[in-house]
Design an enzyme around this catalytic site. Structure first.
Site, PDB file in Angstrom:
ATOM      1  CG  HIS A  93      -0.191   0.045   2.531  1.00  0.00           C
ATOM      2  ND1 HIS A  93       0.362   1.189   3.051  1.00  0.00           N
ATOM      3  CD2 HIS A  93       0.077  -0.940   3.413  1.00  0.00           C
ATOM      4  CE1 HIS A  93       0.943   0.924   4.201  1.00  0.00           C
ATOM      5  NE2 HIS A  93       0.791  -0.368   4.456  1.00  0.00           N
ATOM      6  CD  GLU A 100       2.155  -5.990   7.915  1.00  0.00           C
ATOM      7  OE1 GLU A 100       2.299  -7.227   7.819  1.00  0.00           O
ATOM      8  OE2 GLU A 100       2.879  -5.168   7.321  1.00  0.00           O
TER       9      GLU A 100
END
Length: 199
Positions: free
Chosen positions: A9, A82
């Site tokens: 990202h 994550e």
């Protein structure tokens, strides 16, 4: 031959502050949104067949410009999140080092931490690798772009390649809005073609 492009990202305010995000749902900052917009045409030129993102907002926001350019929906998969950093989430790395020195040292060495509510690296790697493999299996001879997170990308890829966590740890950090490219065929399996690419 199946191609996986695993895309970290764009930048968030917490990235710029060196603050632990983990599974905290932090948005892209202005720089991160610009990064995603600039990189989207480069990935669109690789003709993706499928776009999938972690269900955390920063990954979704990174994938959205690519979805707009290609006309493809951005699918969400929580397995691409994550690592869960437990009690560390929201702290700066300096604070983590000061408050949890032993756990921090074990984390740096990619060893089991066993404290602070951290998801173990092996669990992270298996979770992400399973998602990546399933996505690749669903698009034989296609290109799948996956918007995810730095640690998730690195350790998920390492597991697909058959590497141990200490070996995977030798890879440098994946920069914001950079990607990893893998290809797989029935004869040779997965191959790493590029790492930390942005164009």
């Amino acid at each position: 031959m199946t191609r996986l492009i695993i895309w970290r990202h764009g930048r968030t305010a917490w990235n710029s502050e060196n603050r632990v995000q983990g599974q905290t749902d932090v948005e892209l900052d202005a720089v991160g949104r610009e990064q995603a917009t600039l990189v989207a045409p480069r990935l669109a030129a690789r003709h993706p067949d499928v776009i999938v993102a972690s269900d955390l907002l920063r990954a979704q926001q990174t994938a959205e410009p690519l979805g707009t350019l290609t006309g493809l929906p951005v699918q969400l998969d929580p397995r691409l999140r994550e690592r869960d950093f437990g009690q560390w989430q929201g702290l700066s790395m300096a604070e983590v080092t000061e408050r949890y020195p032993e756990a921090h040292a074990r984390w740096r060495a990619a060893l089991p931490v066993g404290a602070c509510g951290l998801e173990e690296v092996d669990d992270l790697a298996k979770r992400v690798a399973a998602a990546l493999q399933e996505l690749a299996d669903g698009a034989p001879d296609g290109t799948v772009v996956v918007a995810t997170h730095g640690g998730a990308a690195k350790y998920g890829v390492g597991t697909l390649l058959g590497w141990s966590a200490p070996v995977t740890r030798t890879l440098g950090a994946l920069a914001n809005c950079h990607w990893i490219e893998l290809r797989s065929d029935p004869e040779s399996g997965w191959r790493l073609l590029s790492y930390n690419t942005r164009g």
